[in-house]
Design a protein around this motif. Sequence first.
Motif, PDB file in Angstrom:
ATOM      1  N   SER A  71       0.928  -1.041   0.056  1.00 48.80           N
ATOM      2  CA  SER A  71       0.033   0.117   0.021  1.00 48.80           C
ATOM      3  C   SER A  71       0.963   1.176   0.107  1.00 48.80           C
ATOM      4  CB  SER A  71      -0.911   0.097   1.270  1.00 48.80           C
ATOM      5  OG  SER A  71      -1.833  -1.004   1.154  1.00 48.80           O
ATOM      6  N   SER A  72       1.946   1.132  -0.604  1.00 48.61           N
ATOM      7  CA  SER A  72       2.956   2.446  -0.829  1.00 48.61           C
ATOM      8  C   SER A  72       3.384   2.659   0.600  1.00 48.61           C
ATOM      9  CB  SER A  72       2.417   3.399  -1.709  1.00 48.61           C
ATOM     10  OG  SER A  72       2.261   2.997  -2.994  1.00 48.61           O
ATOM     11  N   GLN A  73       3.621   2.044   1.640  1.00 47.18           N
ATOM     12  CA  GLN A  73       3.980   2.237   2.721  1.00 47.18           C
ATOM     13  C   GLN A  73       5.537   1.788   2.972  1.00 47.18           C
ATOM     14  OE1 GLN A  73       2.203   4.041   5.508  1.00 47.18           O
ATOM     15  NE2 GLN A  73       1.121   4.578   3.659  1.00 47.18           N
ATOM     16  N   LEU A  74       6.292   2.776   3.563  1.00 47.73           N
ATOM     17  CA  LEU A  74       7.691   2.312   3.890  1.00 47.73           C
ATOM     18  C   LEU A  74       7.683   1.144   5.183  1.00 47.73           C
ATOM     19  CD1 LEU A  74       9.572   5.689   3.863  1.00 47.73           C
ATOM     20  CD2 LEU A  74       9.475   4.240   2.030  1.00 47.73           C
ATOM     21  N   LEU A  75       8.771   0.287   4.753  1.00 48.17           N
ATOM     22  CA  LEU A  75       9.000  -0.904   5.814  1.00 48.17           C
ATOM     23  C   LEU A  75      10.174  -0.600   6.629  1.00 48.17           C
ATOM     24  CD1 LEU A  75       8.330  -3.617   3.202  1.00 48.17           C
ATOM     25  CD2 LEU A  75       6.606  -2.620   5.182  1.00 48.17           C
ATOM     26  N   MET A  76      10.019  -0.891   7.975  1.00 45.67           N
ATOM     27  CA  MET A  76      11.260  -0.769   8.807  1.00 45.67           C
ATOM     28  C   MET A  76      11.775  -2.113   9.291  1.00 45.67           C
ATOM     29  SD  MET A  76       9.555   0.187  12.425  1.00 45.67           S
ATOM     30  CE  MET A  76       8.456   1.731  11.801  1.00 45.67           C
ATOM     31  N   ALA A  77      12.916  -2.239   9.894  1.00 47.80           N
ATOM     32  CA  ALA A  77      13.751  -3.531  10.120  1.00 47.80           C
ATOM     33  C   ALA A  77      12.572  -4.235  11.257  1.00 47.80           C
ATOM     34  CB  ALA A  77      15.135  -3.021  10.615  1.00 47.80           C
ATOM     35  N   GLY A  78      12.378  -5.703  10.732  1.00 48.93           N
ATOM     36  CA  GLY A  78      11.618  -6.372  11.656  1.00 48.93           C
ATOM     37  C   GLY A  78      10.272  -6.648  11.090  1.00 48.93           C
ATOM     38  N   ASP A  79       9.973  -5.810   9.811  1.00 48.36           N
ATOM     39  CA  ASP A  79       8.688  -5.926   9.375  1.00 48.36           C
ATOM     40  C   ASP A  79       8.957  -7.230   8.377  1.00 48.36           C
ATOM     41  OD1 ASP A  79       7.433  -3.774  10.361  1.00 48.36           O
ATOM     42  OD2 ASP A  79       7.795  -2.471   8.946  1.00 48.36           O
ATOM     43  N   VAL A  80       7.673  -7.715   8.268  1.00 45.37           N
ATOM     44  CA  VAL A  80       7.586  -8.827   7.166  1.00 45.37           C
ATOM     45  C   VAL A  80       6.879  -8.600   6.033  1.00 45.37           C
ATOM     46  CG1 VAL A  80       6.773 -11.126   6.813  1.00 45.37           C
ATOM     47  CG2 VAL A  80       7.489 -10.595   9.064  1.00 45.37           C
ATOM     48  N   ALA A  81       7.509  -8.613   4.657  1.00 46.36           N
ATOM     49  CA  ALA A  81       7.132  -7.901   3.735  1.00 46.36           C
ATOM     50  C   ALA A  81       6.112  -8.901   3.046  1.00 46.36           C
ATOM     51  CB  ALA A  81       8.147  -7.601   2.430  1.00 46.36           C
ATOM     52  N   LEU A  82       5.347  -8.407   1.807  1.00 44.73           N
ATOM     53  CA  LEU A  82       4.525  -9.391   0.930  1.00 44.73           C
ATOM     54  C   LEU A  82       5.506 -10.622   0.617  1.00 44.73           C
ATOM     55  CD1 LEU A  82       1.705  -9.881   0.098  1.00 44.73           C
ATOM     56  CD2 LEU A  82       2.159  -8.709  -1.749  1.00 44.73           C
ATOM     57  N   GLY A  83       5.067 -11.832   0.715  1.00 46.22           N
ATOM     58  CA  GLY A  83       5.972 -12.997   0.281  1.00 46.22           C
ATOM     59  C   GLY A  83       6.506 -13.615   1.499  1.00 46.22           C
ATOM     60  N   GLY A  84       6.383 -13.026   2.609  1.00 46.81           N
ATOM     61  CA  GLY A  84       7.160 -13.700   4.029  1.00 46.81           C
ATOM     62  C   GLY A  84       8.475 -13.308   4.272  1.00 46.81           C
ATOM     63  N   ARG A  85       9.253 -12.371   3.432  1.00 49.22           N
ATOM     64  CA  ARG A  85      10.514 -11.914   3.719  1.00 49.22           C
ATOM     65  C   ARG A  85      10.678 -11.057   4.866  1.00 49.22           C
ATOM     66  NH1 ARG A  85      14.274  -8.201   0.248  1.00 49.22           N
ATOM     67  NH2 ARG A  85      16.115  -7.914   1.415  1.00 49.22           N
ATOM     68  N   LYS A  86      11.450 -11.379   5.961  1.00 56.12           N
ATOM     69  CA  LYS A  86      11.371 -10.384   7.261  1.00 56.12           C
ATOM     70  C   LYS A  86      12.717  -9.608   6.936  1.00 56.12           C
ATOM     71  CE  LYS A  86      12.155 -10.392  12.264  1.00 56.12           C
ATOM     72  NZ  LYS A  86      12.041 -11.041  13.371  1.00 56.12           N
ATOM     73  N   LEU A  87      12.675  -8.167   7.012  1.00 55.94           N
ATOM     74  CA  LEU A  87      13.512  -7.394   6.817  1.00 55.94           C
ATOM     75  C   LEU A  87      14.271  -7.068   7.866  1.00 55.94           C
ATOM     76  CD1 LEU A  87      11.346  -4.590   4.798  1.00 55.94           C
ATOM     77  CD2 LEU A  87      12.529  -6.507   4.003  1.00 55.94           C
ATOM     78  N   GLY A  88      15.821  -7.038   7.695  1.00 55.69           N
ATOM     79  CA  GLY A  88      16.736  -6.719   8.611  1.00 55.69           C
ATOM     80  C   GLY A  88      17.358  -5.378   8.261  1.00 55.69           C
ATOM     81  N   GLU A  89      18.268  -4.951   9.169  1.00 52.21           N
ATOM     82  CA  GLU A  89      19.366  -3.633   8.745  1.00 52.21           C
ATOM     83  C   GLU A  89      20.084  -4.087   7.619  1.00 52.21           C
ATOM     84  OE1 GLU A  89      18.935  -5.114  11.807  1.00 52.21           O
ATOM     85  OE2 GLU A  89      17.902  -3.544  12.956  1.00 52.21           O
TER      86      GLU A  89
END
Length: 211
Positions: free
Chosen positions: A46-64
């Motif tokens: 939904s055009s929202q920025l993601l931060m470390a720890g978020d899980v993006a669409l598809g299941g990938r967890k974002l890290g630093e």
Amino acid sequence: MPVGWTRFGLSLNPTFKDSELNVFDNWHRAYHGTDSGVVKKILQNSSQLLMAGDVALGGRKLGEREGHFNPDRKPEGFDTTQLFVTPSIVYAGLDAYASPKKFEADGKKYKARVAFQLCIRPDSYKIGPETVGARGKGITIDPLFKNEELEWSTKERGGTALYGLLVKLEPFVEGSDDVDVDELRAELRLLEMLFLLGALGILDDDDSDDE
């Protein structure tokens, strides 16, 4: 103004079209440099920025990202679980944020970078210094801003309205004195469009080679 970048307008998230918010008049303008590989995931979110720890669409967890502060390597009291934006397109475009990606077309090689143009809600963020080591080296990153005010951080979700996607290609040109600047600019704008389409998964690499 993001001079030197090509801008592609984004459809504003309906949440920010509320006349009471009036984001373009009442909110502050900023930039967020990122890796081209996550552009599509941000737009899908939904055009929202993601931060470390978020899980993006598809299941990938974002890290630093590599080279950034993380829970094991950070100044005392620094919170890495935040969104970071900047009022400076120069700072947003540094390698640490807008990671350069190799792009080839017609036998020429380029470095491609991407960044988002956005509005951020006033009073939702804190102003802090750059974190790439420029102050220790006596380097001024952007003459329009002090090094001490280059990072804006917020833990507020939904307080950033993305309205532009910026792309910049830097060609490796030998004998630059002989380059037709106008022709080069036109060529780069076309290539920036092709790179963006590829980053969004709309255009295959094989397709771009044929153009």
